[in-house]
Every structure is written in structure tokens, then in C-alpha cells.
Design a protein around this motif. Sequence first.
Motif, PDB file in Angstrom:
ATOM      1  N   LYS A  43      46.542  30.228  16.508  1.00 12.88           N
ATOM      2  CA  LYS A  43      47.002  30.986  17.671  1.00 12.88           C
ATOM      3  C   LYS A  43      47.258  32.438  17.270  1.00 12.88           C
ATOM      4  O   LYS A  43      47.892  32.705  16.253  1.00 12.88           O
ATOM      5  N   ILE A  44      46.759  33.372  18.110  1.00 12.73           N
ATOM      6  CA  ILE A  44      47.039  34.786  17.868  1.00 12.73           C
ATOM      7  C   ILE A  44      47.715  35.465  19.058  1.00 12.73           C
ATOM      8  O   ILE A  44      48.253  36.554  18.914  1.00 12.73           O
ATOM      9  N   ALA A  45      47.693  34.816  20.214  1.00 10.37           N
ATOM     10  CA  ALA A  45      48.303  35.442  21.391  1.00 10.37           C
ATOM     11  C   ALA A  45      48.534  34.389  22.463  1.00 10.37           C
ATOM     12  O   ALA A  45      47.998  33.277  22.399  1.00 10.37           O
ATOM     13  N   HIS A  46      49.329  34.768  23.427  1.00  5.42           N
ATOM     14  CA  HIS A  46      49.552  33.948  24.612  1.00  5.42           C
ATOM     15  C   HIS A  46      49.244  34.847  25.808  1.00  5.42           C
ATOM     16  O   HIS A  46      49.589  36.026  25.803  1.00  5.42           O
ATOM     17  N   CYS A  47      48.586  34.302  26.795  1.00  4.16           N
ATOM     18  CA  CYS A  47      48.249  35.133  27.953  1.00  4.16           C
ATOM     19  C   CYS A  47      48.605  34.409  29.242  1.00  4.16           C
ATOM     20  O   CYS A  47      48.735  33.188  29.287  1.00  4.16           O
ATOM     21  N   TYR A  48      48.781  35.205  30.263  1.00  2.00           N
ATOM     22  CA  TYR A  48      48.934  34.709  31.621  1.00  2.00           C
ATOM     23  C   TYR A  48      47.707  35.171  32.390  1.00  2.00           C
ATOM     24  O   TYR A  48      47.044  36.126  32.014  1.00  2.00           O
ATOM     25  N   PHE A  49      47.430  34.492  33.454  1.00  2.00           N
ATOM     26  CA  PHE A  49      46.293  34.868  34.277  1.00  2.00           C
ATOM     27  C   PHE A  49      46.794  35.627  35.489  1.00  2.00           C
ATOM     28  O   PHE A  49      47.860  35.337  36.025  1.00  2.00           O
ATOM     29  N   LYS A  50      46.037  36.617  35.878  1.00  2.00           N
ATOM     30  CA  LYS A  50      46.292  37.335  37.118  1.00  2.00           C
ATOM     31  C   LYS A  50      45.021  37.219  37.945  1.00  2.00           C
ATOM     32  O   LYS A  50      44.035  36.625  37.495  1.00  2.00           O
ATOM     33  N   LEU A  51      45.054  37.756  39.122  1.00  2.00           N
ATOM     34  CA  LEU A  51      43.891  37.680  39.994  1.00  2.00           C
ATOM     35  C   LEU A  51      43.512  39.071  40.470  1.00  2.00           C
ATOM     36  O   LEU A  51      44.329  39.987  40.471  1.00  2.00           O
ATOM     37  N   ILE A  52      42.265  39.186  40.876  1.00  4.50           N
ATOM     38  CA  ILE A  52      41.748  40.427  41.445  1.00  4.50           C
ATOM     39  C   ILE A  52      41.364  40.136  42.883  1.00  4.50           C
ATOM     40  O   ILE A  52      40.776  39.093  43.179  1.00  4.50           O
ATOM     41  N   CYS A  53      41.712  41.074  43.764  1.00  7.04           N
ATOM     42  CA  CYS A  53      41.322  40.940  45.166  1.00  7.04           C
ATOM     43  C   CYS A  53      41.024  42.335  45.707  1.00  7.04           C
ATOM     44  O   CYS A  53      41.280  43.343  45.049  1.00  7.04           O
ATOM     45  N   ARG A  54      40.506  42.375  46.910  1.00  2.00           N
ATOM     46  CA  ARG A  54      40.277  43.672  47.548  1.00  2.00           C
ATOM     47  C   ARG A  54      41.617  44.201  48.040  1.00  2.00           C
ATOM     48  O   ARG A  54      42.550  43.433  48.321  1.00  2.00           O
ATOM     49  N   GLU A  55      41.732  45.515  48.114  1.00  3.69           N
ATOM     50  CA  GLU A  55      42.941  46.118  48.671  1.00  3.69           C
ATOM     51  C   GLU A  55      43.072  45.679  50.127  1.00  3.69           C
ATOM     52  O   GLU A  55      42.075  45.568  50.842  1.00  3.69           O
ATOM     53  N   LEU A 133      39.466  48.834  37.498  1.00  2.00           N
ATOM     54  CA  LEU A 133      38.771  48.053  38.511  1.00  2.00           C
ATOM     55  C   LEU A 133      37.969  48.969  39.415  1.00  2.00           C
ATOM     56  O   LEU A 133      38.301  50.146  39.574  1.00  2.00           O
ATOM     57  N   PRO A 134      36.959  48.416  40.056  1.00  2.00           N
ATOM     58  CA  PRO A 134      36.213  49.217  41.024  1.00  2.00           C
ATOM     59  C   PRO A 134      37.133  49.659  42.171  1.00  2.00           C
ATOM     60  O   PRO A 134      38.115  48.983  42.499  1.00  2.00           O
ATOM     61  N   ALA A 135      36.789  50.778  42.776  1.00  2.00           N
ATOM     62  CA  ALA A 135      37.554  51.282  43.919  1.00  2.00           C
ATOM     63  C   ALA A 135      37.653  50.196  44.986  1.00  2.00           C
ATOM     64  O   ALA A 135      36.694  49.456  45.227  1.00  2.00           O
ATOM     65  N   GLY A 136      38.819  50.091  45.585  1.00  2.00           N
ATOM     66  CA  GLY A 136      39.007  49.130  46.664  1.00  2.00           C
ATOM     67  C   GLY A 136      39.454  47.756  46.202  1.00  2.00           C
ATOM     68  O   GLY A 136      39.593  46.848  47.010  1.00  2.00           O
ATOM     69  N   THR A 137      39.685  47.573  44.886  1.00  2.43           N
ATOM     70  CA  THR A 137      40.169  46.286  44.373  1.00  2.43           C
ATOM     71  C   THR A 137      41.469  46.505  43.618  1.00  2.43           C
ATOM     72  O   THR A 137      41.778  47.616  43.179  1.00  2.43           O
ATOM     73  N   THR A 138      42.228  45.430  43.452  1.00  2.00           N
ATOM     74  CA  THR A 138      43.516  45.530  42.772  1.00  2.00           C
ATOM     75  C   THR A 138      43.840  44.213  42.070  1.00  2.00           C
ATOM     76  O   THR A 138      43.340  43.152  42.445  1.00  2.00           O
ATOM     77  N   PHE A 139      44.695  44.298  41.052  1.00  2.00           N
ATOM     78  CA  PHE A 139      45.226  43.112  40.377  1.00  2.00           C
ATOM     79  C   PHE A 139      46.453  42.620  41.136  1.00  2.00           C
ATOM     80  O   PHE A 139      47.185  43.413  41.735  1.00  2.00           O
ATOM     81  N   PHE A 140      46.718  41.327  41.057  1.00  3.56           N
ATOM     82  CA  PHE A 140      48.006  40.788  41.488  1.00  3.56           C
ATOM     83  C   PHE A 140      48.302  39.546  40.681  1.00  3.56           C
ATOM     84  O   PHE A 140      47.414  38.908  40.134  1.00  3.56           O
TER      85      PHE A 140
END
Length: 183
Positions: A43-55, A133-140
Motif C-alpha cells: 500500500k502506498i496511498a488511500h483514495c476516495y472517489f469523486k464524480l464529474i458532472c456538467r455544471e 476539467l473541460p469547460a462546463g464540467t465540475t467535480f463533486f
Amino acid sequence: MPKATLKIINWGQDTEHDLKLAKVHLGINYLPLDISKQVLQKKIAHCYFKLICREGHPVLKTERTTQDIGQYPLALLELPDFNKTENLIETKLREFGITPIVGLRADQLSICLHVVSQTDSLMPCVDIFDVDLPAGTTFFSAHKAHQLDSDIGVFIPNKLARAPLNKWLLNEIQQVFMSENDS
């Protein structure tokens, strides 16, 4: 720094075999994997997942629970020979009694991002490395009680575990992951 050429490739159907034969010095993937005991998993890291959606996506106005997320189609990045059967988000949705709606499976990130920018599709990704991210998208992020997570590890052929090149490479990779977790 040793005189070496770094070659970065996707995890594929031959990666385990290449690791066992020490044709590949080190692999990075989610943990744990069901692979040969001839390959060390660390093990070298722990991660969480996020999502991408349009604004302006309707999910952004919800609590972002599993039920909220499960109402929308998914745009899934397929890694060749890795997630052959089901993506982690599909498995987790099923555990909550939700049948995932897969709108797209593609092995090209740009295709997935384009679909997300033009539709109500959601795309899961790890939170370790932020990218533009491309314009018009965001992480959440999903609601804290509903976040998916995973360990990330390195995979090293046992016969190369003590080799100076592998020790150096492992140290460099650990520093990258530590700096990303600190930012």
C-alpha cells in the motif's frame, strides 16, 4: 537518479505475467488484487472517489447520497483488462439495491468527459490527482456517509524488491503520492 527510461503503460492482460518475469519493474493499481504470490503488493496511498458532472447538473442540488447518484447514467472509463466485469461504483450501487444505469463505457477519457459535459451522465474518478476539467464540467463528492474509497498499491516482482533501481523508483512514487495527499 539512475540512468533509466521510464515507460508508463496501462495495466493490461499481460501485466501480472510481465511482473512475475520482472519484465516490468513496478506496477500501480488498486488493492488488493488477486495475483501471483511472486508479486509483492504494498500500500502506498488511500483514495476516495469523486464524480464529474456538467455544471448545473440536478444532482448538485441533492444531498448526493447513493440513491441520488444512482438515478443518473454513468459514463465509465474502461481500463483495458482491468475492470472487465463491473466498475466499483456499479458494485456499490448494487449493494444499496440500485441497478446502475450505464450510459457509456469508453477507454478514452476525452469521450467520457465530452458525454458528461453534454448530458446528465456522471463519471467517477479518484480524488488523488486533480486535473483541469473541460469547460462546463465540475467535480463533486458524494455525501460523506456514501463515499467510495480504496487503497492504492505498488506491485513489485519479489526478485526485484531489493534491487537499488526498484528501491529508488518506489521512493519516487511514494513522494508523488504523499505530495498529492498533502495538497
